[in-house]
Design a protein around this motif. Structure first.
Motif: not given
Length: 311
Positions: A287-305
């Motif tokens: 999360a200190s590099e570009e993957p922070i955006y993936e981390v956030y999207k994964i956590l946000r996608k959980l709402k829809g799941i």
């Protein structure tokens, strides 16, 4: 070897200890956090006795006050009388206690038969965020958090990691939707789990962060974020402690839904799913590099799941 409490002698003495004061004397050697939960589990779970909302209220009162009041002990005595005959028929019954921090990854596989599945479809679906789009405000805030993490994580301890980084991610996500899910922090979860050998183990502990049904307390957990570990100098087993918390959480949602989880090790995020006795683990996301955006999207996608599971 797992270190567990075996209150066999206490169980034997219960035949002569139906008075509340005597029950208290027999259990005072247990920690305050465990004595009431142990008694209640022993007397209500062995033969499927379902405790009422009244008893549930006693549990909550005990956890808040950290003491056993006389009325609670009286109620325990009543339940004990109801279950005494069933207990006497279970001469070989063994009951153990084990908190989250005393479990490791290997023990969970050995005692509960957890099976690791590579490329589990539930995990693959969760991690696929190709259709997730960030707003400008989300991108801006995530970039600020990423820079802080990159600059300071080498010196942050666990509390600083939580306060200065993880809390920012969770605040941006805002896991609150009326009548669907709520966010909870540092909540106690406990449940009786059955080992492969048929022994009951009472497992409990505090989960760092939960997304669960329930307005005032977690009722049916969907997601556990457990174990924020600093980047350097830790010798604990965050995966094992997350998985055991997820096992306990799974009993609370009665295995109706798979459990989603994550643990944080410094700058790295690892995602986990648990579906009954099968689990799957993601790669690390820095999360200190570009993957922070993936981390956030994964956590946000959980709402829809979660919302789909509720339909």
């Amino acid at each position: 070897m797992i270190s567990m409490i075996k209150p066999t002698e206490t169980l034997e003495k219960f035949d002569l200890a139906l008075e509340p004061e005597q029950i208290h004397l027999l259990t005072e050697h247990l920690s305050a956090d465990n004595q009431f939960l142990l008694l209640l589990e022993l007397l209500t779970k062995l033969n499927g006795f379902k405790f009422s909302e009244n008893i549930d209220g006693i549990i909550q009162s005990f956890l808040e006050k950290n003491t056993l009041d006389f009325k609670s002990l009286e109620k325990l005595s009543e339940i004990w009388i109801m279950q005494k005959e069933a207990l006497q028929k279970s001469a070989n019954f063994q009951y153990f206690m084990q908190s989250f921090e005393n479990w490791n990854y290997g023990q969970l596989r050995k005692y509960f038969g957890l099976q690791k599945i590579e490329n589990h479809p539930l995990l693959n679906n969760w991690l696929d965020v190709s259709q997730e789009v960030l707003s400008d405000d989300e991108s801006k805030q995530l970039e600020s958090l990423r820079n802080d993490l990159k600059n300071y994580v080498p010196r942050w301890n666990e509390d600083e990691l939580k306060i200065f980084f993880i809390s920012g991610i969770l605040r941006l996500l805002n896991y609150e939707k009326v009548d669907v899910y709520s966010a909870f922090a540092q909540r106690n979860l406990g449940a009786s789990l059955t080992t492969l050998d048929g022994e009951l183990v009472y497992v409990n502990g505090r989960v760092d962060f939960l997304v669960s049904a329930g307005d005032y307390s977690p009722e049916a957990p969907y997601f556990c974020l457990h174990e924020y570990k600093k980047e350097r100098g830790t010798d604990s087993d965050p995966l094992g402690q997350l998985l055991v918390a997820m096992l306990v959480a799974q009993t609370h949602n009665e295995e109706k839904f798979p459990l989603y989880g994550a643990y944080v090790f410094g700058r790295n995020w690892i995602f986990v799913i648990l579906d009954k006795d099968q689990y799957s683990i993601s790669r690390q996301f820095d999360a200190s590099e570009e993957p922070i955006y993936e981390v956030y999207k994964i956590l946000r996608k959980l709402k829809g799941i979660i919302e789909k599971q509720q339909q």
